[in-house]
Design a protein around this motif. Sequence first.
Motif, PDB file in Angstrom:
ATOM      1  N   ALA A   1      59.960  30.244  47.476  1.00  0.00           N
ATOM      2  CA  ALA A   1      58.577  29.775  47.384  1.00  0.00           C
ATOM      3  C   ALA A   1      57.673  30.466  48.399  1.00  0.00           C
ATOM      4  O   ALA A   1      56.545  30.039  48.615  1.00  0.00           O
ATOM      5  CB  ALA A   1      58.524  28.258  47.583  1.00  0.00           C
ATOM      6  N   VAL A   2      58.153  31.535  49.027  1.00  0.00           N
ATOM      7  CA  VAL A   2      57.342  32.271  50.005  1.00  0.00           C
ATOM      8  C   VAL A   2      56.292  33.087  49.248  1.00  0.00           C
ATOM      9  O   VAL A   2      56.647  33.930  48.416  1.00  0.00           O
ATOM     10  CB  VAL A   2      58.211  33.204  50.853  1.00  0.00           C
ATOM     11  N   PRO A   3      55.015  32.868  49.511  1.00  0.00           N
ATOM     12  CA  PRO A   3      53.993  33.610  48.765  1.00  0.00           C
ATOM     13  C   PRO A   3      53.805  35.024  49.287  1.00  0.00           C
ATOM     14  O   PRO A   3      54.020  35.306  50.466  1.00  0.00           O
ATOM     15  CB  PRO A   3      52.728  32.781  49.004  1.00  0.00           C
ATOM     16  N   GLU A   4      53.403  35.910  48.395  1.00  0.00           N
ATOM     17  CA  GLU A   4      52.836  37.186  48.795  1.00  0.00           C
ATOM     18  C   GLU A   4      51.327  37.005  48.862  1.00  0.00           C
ATOM     19  O   GLU A   4      50.736  36.430  47.942  1.00  0.00           O
ATOM     20  CB  GLU A   4      53.211  38.287  47.807  1.00  0.00           C
ATOM     21  N   ILE A   5      50.733  37.477  49.924  1.00  0.00           N
ATOM     22  CA  ILE A   5      49.312  37.222  50.173  1.00  0.00           C
ATOM     23  C   ILE A   5      48.567  38.543  50.297  1.00  0.00           C
ATOM     24  O   ILE A   5      48.978  39.427  51.045  1.00  0.00           O
ATOM     25  CB  ILE A   5      49.111  36.381  51.450  1.00  0.00           C
ATOM     26  N   SER A   6      47.481  38.671  49.566  1.00  0.00           N
ATOM     27  CA  SER A   6      46.602  39.830  49.701  1.00  0.00           C
ATOM     28  C   SER A   6      45.245  39.358  50.204  1.00  0.00           C
ATOM     29  O   SER A   6      44.870  38.190  50.043  1.00  0.00           O
ATOM     30  CB  SER A   6      46.459  40.581  48.376  1.00  0.00           C
ATOM     31  N   ILE A   7      44.527  40.262  50.825  1.00  0.00           N
ATOM     32  CA  ILE A   7      43.231  39.942  51.432  1.00  0.00           C
ATOM     33  C   ILE A   7      42.200  40.937  50.925  1.00  0.00           C
ATOM     34  O   ILE A   7      42.434  42.149  50.949  1.00  0.00           O
ATOM     35  CB  ILE A   7      43.302  40.011  52.967  1.00  0.00           C
ATOM     36  N   VAL A   8      41.067  40.436  50.459  1.00  0.00           N
ATOM     37  CA  VAL A   8      39.984  41.291  49.981  1.00  0.00           C
ATOM     38  C   VAL A   8      38.675  40.807  50.591  1.00  0.00           C
ATOM     39  O   VAL A   8      38.344  39.616  50.501  1.00  0.00           O
ATOM     40  CB  VAL A   8      39.870  41.252  48.442  1.00  0.00           C
ATOM     41  N   ARG A   9      37.947  41.715  51.200  1.00  0.00           N
ATOM     42  CA  ARG A   9      36.595  41.391  51.678  1.00  0.00           C
ATOM     43  C   ARG A   9      35.606  41.801  50.596  1.00  0.00           C
ATOM     44  O   ARG A   9      35.579  42.946  50.165  1.00  0.00           O
ATOM     45  CB  ARG A   9      36.285  42.112  52.987  1.00  0.00           C
ATOM     46  N   LEU A  10      34.799  40.865  50.154  1.00  0.00           N
ATOM     47  CA  LEU A  10      33.867  41.124  49.067  1.00  0.00           C
ATOM     48  C   LEU A  10      32.811  42.148  49.481  1.00  0.00           C
ATOM     49  O   LEU A  10      32.326  42.140  50.617  1.00  0.00           O
ATOM     50  CB  LEU A  10      33.196  39.828  48.624  1.00  0.00           C
ATOM     51  N   THR A  11      32.490  43.026  48.551  1.00  0.00           N
ATOM     52  CA  THR A  11      31.468  44.051  48.755  1.00  0.00           C
ATOM     53  C   THR A  11      30.506  44.006  47.575  1.00  0.00           C
ATOM     54  O   THR A  11      30.747  43.288  46.589  1.00  0.00           O
ATOM     55  CB  THR A  11      32.107  45.446  48.831  1.00  0.00           C
ATOM     56  N   PRO A  12      29.437  44.785  47.630  1.00  0.00           N
ATOM     57  CA  PRO A  12      28.522  44.814  46.478  1.00  0.00           C
ATOM     58  C   PRO A  12      29.179  45.269  45.183  1.00  0.00           C
ATOM     59  O   PRO A  12      28.633  45.045  44.107  1.00  0.00           O
ATOM     60  CB  PRO A  12      27.440  45.807  46.929  1.00  0.00           C
ATOM     61  N   SER A  13      30.335  45.912  45.257  1.00  0.00           N
ATOM     62  CA  SER A  13      31.003  46.402  44.053  1.00  0.00           C
ATOM     63  C   SER A  13      31.816  45.332  43.341  1.00  0.00           C
ATOM     64  O   SER A  13      32.219  45.524  42.196  1.00  0.00           O
ATOM     65  CB  SER A  13      31.932  47.567  44.416  1.00  0.00           C
ATOM     66  N   HIS A  14      32.096  44.218  44.012  1.00  0.00           N
ATOM     67  CA  HIS A  14      32.919  43.168  43.408  1.00  0.00           C
ATOM     68  C   HIS A  14      32.038  42.250  42.565  1.00  0.00           C
ATOM     69  O   HIS A  14      31.098  41.638  43.081  1.00  0.00           O
ATOM     70  CB  HIS A  14      33.636  42.369  44.493  1.00  0.00           C
ATOM     71  N   LEU A  15      32.364  42.131  41.287  1.00  0.00           N
ATOM     72  CA  LEU A  15      31.506  41.414  40.349  1.00  0.00           C
ATOM     73  C   LEU A  15      32.020  40.025  40.001  1.00  0.00           C
ATOM     74  O   LEU A  15      31.257  39.073  39.954  1.00  0.00           O
ATOM     75  CB  LEU A  15      31.371  42.231  39.058  1.00  0.00           C
TER      76      LEU A  15
END
Length: 399
Positions: A270-284
């Motif tokens: 049950a160990v999650p894989e975690i990703s991180i994204v900082r929103l930019t003007p390109s993210h819709l």
Amino acid sequence: MGCAHGKCCNRDSSTSDEDSGHHQRGIRPYKNKDGLTQRSLELVHVPSHNFTLQYSSLTQNGYYPDTTDRENQDSFCIKTQIQGNPNVHFFGVFDGHGQYGAQCSNFVKDKLVEILSSDPTLLDDPLKAYNSAFLATNSELRDSEIDDALSGTTAITVLVVGDTLYVANVGDSRAVIAVKDGDRILAEDLSVDQTPFRKDEYDRVKLFGARVLSVDQVEGLKDPDIQHWGDEESHGGDPPRLWVPNGMYPGTAFTRSVGDSTAEKIGVIAVPEISIVRLTPSHLFFVVASDGVFEFLSSQTVVNMATAKVSYTLDFNACLLQNNAAAYKDPTDACAAIAGDSYKRWLELENRTDDITIIISGVGTTDSEVHSRPCQIGGSMNQSAAIVPPLMHQRPLES
């Protein structure tokens, strides 16, 4: 693809035209009022970075011709203003499997956000809090009255903290974000399906003693010594599954889940894989959905469909959903269109459909008159974390 019991998941069997009442492979049309729960468009403001999330969700009962009253095992949770903070919001989809899959997914959708909401370290260390919440939820499910020996749930969740997305995944559901790249809108996977198709996951479960074989290999129809199944997109019909060393169970097609205490002994964690994204003007916009959506639709196809249904301007500080005479006007209709197409694809290729659950959230601004209030929406019918950069292990983007 997550069924915990042998052949029932993805094996095609014929259905007569007489039984189906339809002339093509027993296709049963998608019905908006048949076991469907859909939410109207909701909006929440993120004042720290002056943008809003405009989101909608939908969950559709799967169609199983032999058990037409089968319970939807998917559930979802949307909770805004976590810990009373207007900049912290949670979106999650949970795909249950096994005899008690519906109970597992509903338990996890409630317990996970409850534990996150009560963790005082959440904002100081979201990664640690996320990882701890998954493991604690798994432990509490194990201690509950629900029998999780051969039942459990996948979980794909997005935690919005200001302008940053923390995406935690356990299993083979998926989160995708749409990115403007010149005159194209591309799909970037925010999660990576955890299945034996992945060499790292295959190697990990083998260390726990798991046998990794397709159903045909288990039944002696194919050579069990051939430990290569191609890729998930082209060989999903009879995928590699996990089996105990001397038995014909549990047969999970995923390598991580919450619950599944029997499969845990052969490496299903049950160990999650975690990703991180900082929103930019390109993210819709971003999409969070069960594998009922992604079984026959690629990430890029889903983004293309959502883009066609929802028209976005591209200025991050003025990214408003706009009506388009030739398109659906908001994520509500986009959810319905994608769910409907997923349902149709299932019935064109199988004699059943999986449960289908999808959340779509646009990213944009709103005027200063909008004031958000906390809400929680939940739906259903009835070790240290691994940090996975969002661009790693990506499928090739379709042109």
